[in-house]
Design a protein around this motif. Structure first.
Motif, PDB file in Angstrom:
ATOM      1  N   VAL B 281       0.830  -1.336   0.014  1.00 62.62           N
ATOM      2  CA  VAL B 281      -0.035   0.110   0.042  1.00 62.62           C
ATOM      3  C   VAL B 281       0.925   1.235  -0.083  1.00 62.62           C
ATOM      4  O   VAL B 281       0.515   2.046  -0.822  1.00 62.62           O
ATOM      5  CB  VAL B 281      -1.091   0.050   1.235  1.00 62.62           C
ATOM      6  CG1 VAL B 281      -1.713   1.393   1.309  1.00 62.62           C
ATOM      7  CG2 VAL B 281      -2.003  -1.102   1.197  1.00 62.62           C
ATOM      8  N   TRP B 282       1.873   1.131   0.721  1.00 62.01           N
ATOM      9  CA  TRP B 282       2.915   2.134   0.845  1.00 62.01           C
ATOM     10  C   TRP B 282       3.533   2.453  -0.463  1.00 62.01           C
ATOM     11  O   TRP B 282       3.710   3.613  -0.923  1.00 62.01           O
ATOM     12  CB  TRP B 282       3.788   2.301   1.985  1.00 62.01           C
ATOM     13  CG  TRP B 282       3.232   2.174   3.561  1.00 62.01           C
ATOM     14  CD1 TRP B 282       3.370   1.341   4.264  1.00 62.01           C
ATOM     15  CD2 TRP B 282       2.598   3.338   3.927  1.00 62.01           C
ATOM     16  NE1 TRP B 282       2.559   1.885   5.330  1.00 62.01           N
ATOM     17  CE2 TRP B 282       2.216   3.174   5.220  1.00 62.01           C
ATOM     18  CE3 TRP B 282       2.354   4.626   3.371  1.00 62.01           C
ATOM     19  CZ2 TRP B 282       1.398   3.916   5.926  1.00 62.01           C
ATOM     20  CZ3 TRP B 282       1.588   5.509   4.124  1.00 62.01           C
ATOM     21  CH2 TRP B 282       1.274   5.174   5.546  1.00 62.01           C
ATOM     22  N   LEU B 283       3.962   1.374  -1.140  1.00 59.83           N
ATOM     23  CA  LEU B 283       4.764   1.495  -2.360  1.00 59.83           C
ATOM     24  C   LEU B 283       3.772   2.308  -3.487  1.00 59.83           C
ATOM     25  O   LEU B 283       3.959   3.140  -4.211  1.00 59.83           O
ATOM     26  CB  LEU B 283       5.239   0.245  -2.733  1.00 59.83           C
ATOM     27  CG  LEU B 283       6.002   0.242  -4.055  1.00 59.83           C
ATOM     28  CD1 LEU B 283       7.329   1.124  -3.954  1.00 59.83           C
ATOM     29  CD2 LEU B 283       6.349  -1.137  -4.723  1.00 59.83           C
ATOM     30  N   ALA B 284       2.452   1.755  -3.345  1.00 59.92           N
ATOM     31  CA  ALA B 284       1.389   2.120  -4.412  1.00 59.92           C
ATOM     32  C   ALA B 284       1.079   3.706  -4.210  1.00 59.92           C
ATOM     33  O   ALA B 284       1.164   4.442  -5.239  1.00 59.92           O
ATOM     34  CB  ALA B 284       0.238   1.417  -4.076  1.00 59.92           C
ATOM     35  N   LEU B 285       1.026   3.947  -2.845  1.00 62.96           N
ATOM     36  CA  LEU B 285       0.773   5.529  -2.518  1.00 62.96           C
ATOM     37  C   LEU B 285       1.854   6.315  -2.989  1.00 62.96           C
ATOM     38  O   LEU B 285       1.640   7.346  -3.814  1.00 62.96           O
ATOM     39  CB  LEU B 285       0.619   5.612  -1.086  1.00 62.96           C
ATOM     40  CG  LEU B 285      -0.945   5.245  -0.400  1.00 62.96           C
ATOM     41  CD1 LEU B 285      -0.682   5.615   0.977  1.00 62.96           C
ATOM     42  CD2 LEU B 285      -1.917   6.292  -1.306  1.00 62.96           C
ATOM     43  N   LYS B 286       3.263   6.096  -2.799  1.00 68.75           N
ATOM     44  CA  LYS B 286       4.287   6.714  -3.142  1.00 68.75           C
ATOM     45  C   LYS B 286       4.258   6.857  -4.651  1.00 68.75           C
ATOM     46  O   LYS B 286       4.563   7.949  -5.000  1.00 68.75           O
ATOM     47  CB  LYS B 286       5.604   6.046  -2.404  1.00 68.75           C
ATOM     48  CG  LYS B 286       5.569   6.305  -0.971  1.00 68.75           C
ATOM     49  CD  LYS B 286       6.585   5.369  -0.330  1.00 68.75           C
ATOM     50  CE  LYS B 286       6.728   5.476   1.099  1.00 68.75           C
ATOM     51  NZ  LYS B 286       7.596   4.748   1.665  1.00 68.75           N
ATOM     52  N   THR B 287       3.986   5.717  -5.346  1.00 68.42           N
ATOM     53  CA  THR B 287       4.107   5.693  -6.764  1.00 68.42           C
ATOM     54  C   THR B 287       2.929   6.382  -7.595  1.00 68.42           C
ATOM     55  O   THR B 287       3.422   7.438  -8.382  1.00 68.42           O
ATOM     56  CB  THR B 287       3.990   4.093  -7.213  1.00 68.42           C
ATOM     57  OG1 THR B 287       5.028   3.403  -6.648  1.00 68.42           O
ATOM     58  CG2 THR B 287       4.420   4.273  -8.738  1.00 68.42           C
ATOM     59  N   TRP B 288       1.842   6.437  -6.799  1.00 66.99           N
ATOM     60  CA  TRP B 288       0.778   7.391  -7.316  1.00 66.99           C
ATOM     61  C   TRP B 288       0.973   8.778  -7.086  1.00 66.99           C
ATOM     62  O   TRP B 288       0.773   9.690  -8.136  1.00 66.99           O
ATOM     63  CB  TRP B 288      -0.346   7.033  -7.033  1.00 66.99           C
ATOM     64  CG  TRP B 288      -0.912   5.615  -7.707  1.00 66.99           C
ATOM     65  CD1 TRP B 288      -0.946   4.365  -7.362  1.00 66.99           C
ATOM     66  CD2 TRP B 288      -1.612   5.647  -8.970  1.00 66.99           C
ATOM     67  NE1 TRP B 288      -1.531   3.514  -8.553  1.00 66.99           N
ATOM     68  CE2 TRP B 288      -1.829   4.501  -9.426  1.00 66.99           C
ATOM     69  CE3 TRP B 288      -1.955   6.685  -9.981  1.00 66.99           C
ATOM     70  CZ2 TRP B 288      -2.529   4.072 -10.660  1.00 66.99           C
ATOM     71  CZ3 TRP B 288      -2.712   6.766 -11.073  1.00 66.99           C
ATOM     72  CH2 TRP B 288      -2.917   5.077 -11.522  1.00 66.99           C
ATOM     73  N   ALA B 289       1.607   9.026  -5.958  1.00 69.35           N
ATOM     74  CA  ALA B 289       1.925  10.445  -5.803  1.00 69.35           C
ATOM     75  C   ALA B 289       2.952  11.021  -6.755  1.00 69.35           C
ATOM     76  O   ALA B 289       2.601  12.250  -7.404  1.00 69.35           O
ATOM     77  CB  ALA B 289       2.651  10.734  -4.338  1.00 69.35           C
ATOM     78  N   LEU B 290       3.848  10.106  -7.145  1.00 68.61           N
ATOM     79  CA  LEU B 290       5.033  10.703  -8.344  1.00 68.61           C
ATOM     80  C   LEU B 290       4.260  10.691  -9.600  1.00 68.61           C
ATOM     81  O   LEU B 290       4.519  11.559 -10.374  1.00 68.61           O
ATOM     82  CB  LEU B 290       6.028   9.575  -8.308  1.00 68.61           C
ATOM     83  CG  LEU B 290       7.060   9.812  -6.940  1.00 68.61           C
ATOM     84  CD1 LEU B 290       8.087   8.781  -7.211  1.00 68.61           C
ATOM     85  CD2 LEU B 290       7.738  11.068  -7.346  1.00 68.61           C
TER      86      LEU B 290
END
Lengths: 175, 337
Positions: B281-290
């Motif tokens: 979930v964290w990886l997805a959140l960070k990726t989507w922020a970028l």
């Protein structure tokens, strides 16, 4: 299993190497060479040299060959109608004798040579990248620096050659 | 572990990761249209499904069913192969991205398809091969615009790959590993342990170069529609066009994933008390922020000129990245002694 993979990789390497020099369309030659680079990288992986395999692709496939392709497209080469040079019998003769010599040497030497100081287990204990780095920057520091000097000279040479006109213009202005 | 289990485990993980990536690609196009619309005071796609949520699926179906045209005078083999050469490197990179802490699955370890000890270089090796698809596609189309687009892209990708390569060296010096899992674990311990705070310059150069590398606005020279119609894929239609499209978006997701892993702590939670949230979930959140950032700058900046792009890459970004390496190396040396 390993043997089968090796035979596949080696066969494709040789076939692609031959295609690289024998196909008529320049772009196909580049593609054959690209395939060969990938299979050579595969050979490195089989030898537990992942770092070399990846660098092989980055340097040869990713940088050098892209530049070849670039030049090919700018030149807009027609595919050659007569692609064999007329000296080809000599080439076959020389390469044939070299190949015979290699085969002879391999027959005489055999494959049961002792393994080097760093078999796969030793390298895997330190780490692939680390062991290459350590060896390169300690035992082989001088050759490494010499190679970088040669590359620097080539780089400066390329700049001087391409900027010749600018340099001349500048000289005329001063005189 | 038996060979059969290893293969089964790998296949399951590949299927899951590919499914997520392709779904993300589909909804990235939706997100892009929506976000751009809101920035321009429009609504964006609204007709297909609630708030247009089924739009990507409709688009996908449309592309699959379209007629496939091969222009006369095109080199048929290369024309057919180029989109595939473009797409494979974009997808293959996800094999080494660690999406979660290691967990056990069928008696093996999960969390990443494979944890190569040269993972980072592996991604760059394949990213550099993606340029072939673009150059060959442009050449094989037998069209001036496509050829120019392909050549521009070749020049751009080669230049900006150097910048990306140089910006990550600082991170490598800090984590002393090329394995993406080791790099993530090195940033363990919350928000302030992320590489972003130690390597801010590298982060900025990486993000700029990533935008250029994926041919996005304001660096979308290869397809600058006002000059080159659509760049290297001018002559492509139907499925093959969809492949180029997929490759571009998959590449964006890959570079964003990589930025999250290298600079934003990957799957690590930003604070101790948030550790109960699973890593992916964290990886997805960070990726989507970028990814949002990608869309944001697309909506904000005008396109730069090609010579400005090259000058900026070679005369600004590369020197900055080199200085960053020097400073980091000296810093690491001082701290270690």
């Amino acid at each position: 299993m390993m043997q089968a993979i090796f035979i596949y990789l080696a066969t494709v390497c040789v076939v692609c190497a031959v295609l690289t020099v024998s196909l008529r369309q320049p772009v196909y030659n580049v593609m054959a060479l690209l395939t060969m680079f990938f299979h050579v990288a595969g050979l490195y992986v089989l030898l537990n040299a992942e770092f070399l395999a990846v660098v092989q692709i980055i340097v040869y496939a990713g940088a050098i060959l892209v530049l070849y392709l670039f030049v090919l497209m700018l030149l807009n080469l027609r595919s050659e109608s007569r692609h064999l040079h007329r000296q080809w019998p000599f080439a076959v003769l020389i390469l044939g004798s070299v190949a015979a010599m290699l085969v002879g040497a391999m027959q005489a030497g055999g494959f049961g040579l002792p393994t080097g100081e760093a078999p796969a287990q030793v390298i895997q204990a330190v780490g692939n990248t680390e062991s290459i780095g350590l060896t390169l920057y300690t035992d082989y520091l001088l050759p490494f620096e010499l190679a970088s000097l040669v590359l620097l000279v080539a780089m400066i040479g390329a700049i001087v050659l391409t900027k010749k006109e600018l340099i001349q213009d500048h000289g005329e202005e001063q005189s | 572990m038996e060979l059969g289990t290893t293969v089964l485990l790998a296949v399951i993980q590949i299927a899951v990761v590919m499914g997520v990536v392709l779904l993300s690609v589909a909804y990235m196009t939706y997100a892009e249209r929506k976000v751009l619309s809101f920035m321009q005071d429009r609504l964006g796609p609204m007709e297909v499904g609630p708030w247009g949520l089924l739009q990507p699926i409709a688009d996908g179906l449309k592309l699959f069913m379209k007629e496939d045209i091969i222009p006369s005078g095109a080199n048929k083999i290369i024309f057919a192969v180029a989109p595939i050469i473009c797409l494979i490197p974009a997808l293959i990179g996800f094999a080494v991205v660690p999406y979660s802490e290691g967990f056990s699955l069928l008696g093996g370890t999960g969390g990443t398809i494979t944890d190569l000890n040269v993972g980072l270089l592996y991604i760059f090796a394949f990213a550099s091969v993606g340029a072939y698809g673009v150059i060959l596609g442009g050449w094989a189309s037998n069209s001036k615009y496509a050829l120019l687009g392909g050549l521009r892209s070749g020049a751009q990708v080669i230049s900006y790959e150097l910048v990306i390569g140089l910006s990550i060296v600082g991170v490598l010096l800090l984590s002393e590993s090329l394995s993406l899992r080791a790099i993530t674990e090195h940033q363990d311990g919350g928000f302030w342990h992320w590489n972003l705070w130690v390597q801010p310059v590298a982060f900025v150069t990486y993000v700029i170069a990533a935008v250029a590398e994926t041919n996005r606005l304001p660096f979308d020279m290869p397809e600058a529609e006002s000059e080159l119609v659509a760049g290297f894929f001018t002559e492509y239609s139907g499925m093959r066009f969809a492949f180029f499209f997929l490759a571009e978006y998959a590449n964006m997701i890959l570079v964003s994933c990589l930025a999250s892993v290298l600079f934003l702590g990957g799957y690590e939670a930003p604070a101790e008390f948030l550790n109960f949230v699973p890593g992916f979930v964290w990886l997805a959140l960070k990726t989507w922020a970028l990814l949002f950032f990608f869309i944001w700058i697309r909506g904000t900046f005008p396109r730069v000129r090609f010579d400005q792009l090259m000058k900026f890459g070679w005369k600004v970004l590369i020197p900055v990245a080199l200085v960053n390496i020097l400073v980091t190396a000296v810093g690491v040396y001082i701290v270690n002694n």
